[in-house]
Design an enzyme around this catalytic site. Structure first.
Site, PDB file in Angstrom:
ATOM      1  N   CYS A  78       0.822  -1.207   0.000  1.00 48.47           N
ATOM      2  CA  CYS A  78       0.000   0.000   0.000  1.00 48.47           C
ATOM      3  C   CYS A  78       0.863   1.266   0.000  1.00 48.47           C
ATOM      4  CB  CYS A  78      -0.991  -0.039   1.148  1.00 48.47           C
ATOM      5  SG  CYS A  78      -2.419   1.001   0.828  1.00 48.47           S
ATOM      6  N   HIS A 132      -3.611  -5.301   1.256  1.00 49.06           N
ATOM      7  CA  HIS A 132      -2.965  -5.711   2.521  1.00 49.06           C
ATOM      8  C   HIS A 132      -2.977  -7.240   2.676  1.00 49.06           C
ATOM      9  CE1 HIS A 132      -2.490  -1.725   4.361  1.00 49.06           C
ATOM     10  NE2 HIS A 132      -3.527  -1.418   3.610  1.00 49.06           N
ATOM     11  N   LYS A 154       1.824 -12.126  22.298  1.00 53.95           N
ATOM     12  CA  LYS A 154       1.127 -12.901  23.340  1.00 53.95           C
ATOM     13  C   LYS A 154       0.976 -14.384  22.973  1.00 53.95           C
ATOM     14  CE  LYS A 154      -1.360 -12.603  27.208  1.00 53.95           C
ATOM     15  NZ  LYS A 154      -1.014 -11.797  28.386  1.00 53.95           N
TER      16      LYS A 154
END
Ligand code: GLN
Length: 551
Positions: free
Chosen positions: A89, A187, A398
């Site tokens: 992009c 994307h 995480k």
């Protein structure tokens, strides 16, 4: 002191240069999921200032228009480093802009789905077709991509070839005819681009030739060596643990590396969940062999919170400062005791469970004038202690921490535990904190959480039970009393608020949709079993406008 070898010195690394897109970190994440190590740095990073060489570079999307006066631009050295480059992009637009300023505002902004058409080029250099390799046989659904742009290339830069188009974007994908440089307007890092991961893999593995050796098993061994070298033969480390997944994983890793020269400290501030201090103690010491000291400071915290009615910030500060005070005092004692043993020196290091999203947050590119702030330190401890920080999880997301936890033998329930705030029940009691309210909210929370854990709800598509489907759940207490009737007697008692949310990133969240029957059952149990409660309500507010916690 030995040099602390970072992963980018040990693993092939794809460097993501961040131009400020809200999706930039997802590029890094997707690559890691492919077992390719990747790091993100601000777009202003100069390659010459890096002490390592990336295997490839990805230029992220960004909110600017390349033709604006203040728009950020990439270090031209990226195109002289002899490594493949992929522009996404804004990154594509930046590549084009550097080669002839051929980017303009489009007539139409384009947000959402589009279908790309891949163009093949037999007779061209082989790398040209490599980015979309394997997509030849994909059906139309698979070639869906996610777009989010207003600018477009007015023409293709010389030496580049079109490799994909959409109805709206004639240059949805371009490749340099000779060098491994690619640009795509869509994307690939978001899940709305079904074949996006394949495209990133084609780039990282096939074009850049990155090895796919980034696994938590490998990380553990490397990290243990790294910690040992960093801490030295006699160095000692202290760190606070909370019973949450991050601090437990970090503590276990330290223990594996340096044994009892790592000192875990847990402060029981009286604001923990039911049986928490005891459970954490057993798990950490008995099951995980961590050298843990638990400090009982319950009365001190509760006393200091008395009289604070409507100032959540003040509450947080009192809890934070008291924590530091108690921790520091204990640290001195621990150091004194340890210095008496021949195998240990002074405490020189403080362990922190900082994760990669915190690091990204602090370095992410927020605008041409943005200064890079150092990331927040929990409770301001390091400043007071003059210790060197040791942050073994700072490169991990995480989900990687959870994976690492499993690798280190941390029990499954702990690995998947919902987050719990540092100030604990202190911020789940809206209004003044008192010992009675703590007792009530603790009991109510325990009932709610046990019901969620034991619920017989059907598993979702990913095989998750109710506890795992919910990202965070808890009971809170609002400092108001409502009238009720108990045993034919009028009562005037506290109101319990239940909250449960689903979210992937904790930035936005939705209230969890329980079955009525379930909520009524929990409400009945709480009103019956917890003395002092007349009512129980469910907070279904999404975030925004609500937050996940109450204060
Ligand atoms: N701001 C640029 C545009 O609108 C790039 C957007 C992006 O990178 N998502 O086209």
């Amino acid at each position: 002191m030995a040099e602390q070898k970072e992963p980018h010195k040990l693993f092939d690394t794809i460097l993501v240069l961040d131009f400020g897109s809200q999706y930039s970190h997802l590029i890094t994440r997707r690559l890691r999921e492919l077992n390719v190590y990747s790091e993100m740095l601000p777009c202003t990073q100069k390659l010459a200032d890096l002490s390592w060489k990336p295997k490839g570079v990805i230029l992220s999307g960004g909110p600017y228009s390349v033709y604006e006066k203040d728009a950020p631009h990439v270090d031209p050295a990226v195109f002289e480093a002899g490594v493949p480059v992929l522009g996404i992009c804004y990154g594509l637009q930046e590549m084009a802009w550097q080669r002839g300023e051929n980017v303009v505002a489009g007539e139409k902004r384009e947000y959402g789905r589009a279908t790309i058409k891949v163009e093949r080029h037999t007779g061209q250099a082989p790398h040209v077709d490599q980015l979309f390799a394997g997509l030849e046989d994909a059906n139309e659904d698979d070639l869906q991509v996610w777009m989010s742009h207003g600018d477009k290339l007015s023409q293709i830069p010389s030496d580049f070839i079109t490799i994909a188009t959409t109805n709206n974007a004639p240059f949805a994908g371009i490749a340099h005819a000779e060098k491994p440089y690619y640009g795509i307007q869509f994307h690939p890092e978001v899940t709305h681009t079904p074949k996006g991961t394949q495209i990133l893999k084609n780039f990282a593995v096939d074009v850049c030739k990155s090895t796919t050796n980034w696994t938590m098993g490998k990380f553990v061994t490397q990290e243990i060596d790294r910690i040992r070298a960093f801490v030295g033969e006699k160095g000692q480390v202290i760190g606070a643990v909370s019973g949450g997944v991050d601090s437990t994983v970090a503590a276990k890793l330290m223990t594996e590396a340096i044994g009892d020269r790592f000192h875990a400290v847990m402060v029981d501030n009286g604001l923990l969940r039911k049986n928490e201090a005891e459970t954490v103690k057993v798990t950490l010491t008995k099951h995980l062999g961590i050298n843990l000291t638990v400090i009982d400071a319950q009365d001190l915290f509760i006393n200091r919170l008395a009289g604070i009615h409507d100032d959540p910030e003040k509450k947080r500060k009192i809890i934070g400062n008291t924590f530091i005070e108690v921790f520091l005092e204990k640290a001195k004692e621990i150091e004194k005791a340890a210095l008496n043993t021949p195998q240990a020196g002074p405490i020189e290091f403080l362990l922190q469970g900082t994760l990669y999203p915190d690091v990204i947050e602090s370095i992410s590119f927020k605008g041409p004038s943005a200064t890079i702030k150092t990331h927040h330190n929990v409770g301001g401890l390091p400043a007071k202690m003059d210790l060197k920080l040791i942050e073994p999880l700072r490169e991990l997301f995480k989900d990687e921490v959870r994976e690492l936890g499993k690798n280190l033998g941390i029990p499954e329930e702990l690995v998947w535990r919902h987050p719990f705030p540092g100030p604990g029940l202190g911020v789940r009691i809206v209004g003044e904190v008192t010992a009675e309210k703590v007792r009530i909210v603790r009991e109510a929370d325990h009932i709610f959480m046990s019901e969620i854990k034991n619920a017989k709800a059907p598993l979702d598509a990913q095989g998750r039970d109710m506890y795992r489907q919910i990202s965070q759940a808890y009971a809170a207490l609002y400092s108001v009393k409502a009238v009720g009737v108990a045993g034919d007697k009028r009562v005037h008692q506290w109101v319990i608020v239940l909250r449960a949310v689903t979210t992937t990133d904790f930035m936005t969240a939705d209230g969890y949709e329980f079955e009525w029957k379930f909520l009524k059952h929990v409400q009945t149990r709480i009103c019956n079993e917890v003395v002092g409660v007349s009512r129980c309500v469910y907070d279904s507010t999404s975030k925004p406008p609500g937050t996940i916690e109450q204060e």
